[in-house]
Design a protein around this motif. Sequence first.
Motif, PDB file in Angstrom:
ATOM      1  N   LEU A   4       0.825  -1.207   0.000  1.00  0.00           N
ATOM      2  CA  LEU A   4       0.000   0.000   0.000  1.00  0.00           C
ATOM      3  C   LEU A   4       0.862   1.260   0.000  1.00  0.00           C
ATOM      4  O   LEU A   4       0.511   2.256  -0.643  1.00  0.00           O
ATOM      5  N   GLY A   5       2.004   1.218   0.694  1.00  0.00           N
ATOM      6  CA  GLY A   5       2.909   2.359   0.688  1.00  0.00           C
ATOM      7  C   GLY A   5       3.462   2.648  -0.703  1.00  0.00           C
ATOM      8  O   GLY A   5       3.533   3.801  -1.133  1.00  0.00           O
ATOM      9  N   VAL A   6       3.831   1.589  -1.419  1.00  0.00           N
ATOM     10  CA  VAL A   6       4.342   1.759  -2.787  1.00  0.00           C
ATOM     11  C   VAL A   6       3.229   2.259  -3.707  1.00  0.00           C
ATOM     12  O   VAL A   6       3.447   3.166  -4.518  1.00  0.00           O
ATOM     13  N   ILE A   7       2.048   1.696  -3.562  1.00  0.00           N
ATOM     14  CA  ILE A   7       0.912   2.127  -4.392  1.00  0.00           C
ATOM     15  C   ILE A   7       0.584   3.595  -4.122  1.00  0.00           C
ATOM     16  O   ILE A   7       0.339   4.376  -5.053  1.00  0.00           O
ATOM     17  N   ALA A   8       0.600   3.993  -2.861  1.00  0.00           N
ATOM     18  CA  ALA A   8       0.329   5.397  -2.524  1.00  0.00           C
ATOM     19  C   ALA A   8       1.381   6.317  -3.135  1.00  0.00           C
ATOM     20  O   ALA A   8       1.051   7.396  -3.646  1.00  0.00           O
ATOM     21  N   THR A   9       2.640   5.897  -3.119  1.00  0.00           N
ATOM     22  CA  THR A   9       3.688   6.718  -3.730  1.00  0.00           C
ATOM     23  C   THR A   9       3.475   6.826  -5.237  1.00  0.00           C
ATOM     24  O   THR A   9       3.654   7.903  -5.825  1.00  0.00           O
ATOM     25  N   ALA A  10       3.070   5.730  -5.870  1.00  0.00           N
ATOM     26  CA  ALA A  10       2.773   5.759  -7.303  1.00  0.00           C
ATOM     27  C   ALA A  10       1.597   6.697  -7.593  1.00  0.00           C
ATOM     28  O   ALA A  10       1.614   7.446  -8.591  1.00  0.00           O
ATOM     29  N   VAL A  60      13.032  -3.646  -0.874  1.00  0.00           N
ATOM     30  CA  VAL A  60      12.763  -3.485  -2.307  1.00  0.00           C
ATOM     31  C   VAL A  60      11.655  -2.449  -2.527  1.00  0.00           C
ATOM     32  O   VAL A  60      11.759  -1.580  -3.409  1.00  0.00           O
ATOM     33  N   ALA A  61      10.620  -2.519  -1.716  1.00  0.00           N
ATOM     34  CA  ALA A  61       9.527  -1.543  -1.820  1.00  0.00           C
ATOM     35  C   ALA A  61      10.038  -0.128  -1.561  1.00  0.00           C
ATOM     36  O   ALA A  61       9.644   0.816  -2.259  1.00  0.00           O
ATOM     37  N   ASP A  62      10.912   0.010  -0.571  1.00  0.00           N
ATOM     38  CA  ASP A  62      11.488   1.330  -0.284  1.00  0.00           C
ATOM     39  C   ASP A  62      12.261   1.865  -1.481  1.00  0.00           C
ATOM     40  O   ASP A  62      12.212   3.065  -1.772  1.00  0.00           O
TER      41      ASP A  62
END
Length: 177
Positions: A4-10, A60-62
């Motif tokens: 969800l953090g990666v999706i929010a950044t996208a 990896v997500a970071d």
Amino acid sequence: MTALGVIATAIALCLTILGDWWPLLAALVIVLAALLDGIDGAIAAQTGTASRWGRINDSVADRFSDVMLVGIVVVVGAPPWLGATIAVLTLILEITRATAQAVGMKGPGTVTVWERPSRVILAVVATVSAGSWWCAGLSSAVASGLALFIAAIGAALALIGTVQLGIAVRRQTRRLG
């Protein structure tokens, strides 16, 4: 939470691309993504689901998020070469840390001036500035100059942080043999 953090950044990157006042909303989404990134490990620890695989996924997500945060700074007007510089230095810093830990260094090595919070702050400053520039009706030349200044600060911090970590890793790994 990590995904969800990666999706929010996208989503923040996409909102920034829309221009006009949208970067102001992107700033809020960046903060939300940072909060999600901060709590994923805590949730895993509290629920007893923390694992090595989770740490790898989180790292990896970071890195995905780091590159998107730099992309946001470029979208608001920073020169692509400067964005590439920030991204490369960020990745070098994190690869150095991960490799040092893999060979036996304990902990992060040192806390540098270019950790995740600094990267998030840079992107938030860039998006708030871009949205404010649009609201104030500044010319694109002025906005690009301000984006260049913001990115230059990010590049300087990334360079300083990479050097800081390099020195700390050298000292600590020297003791390991």
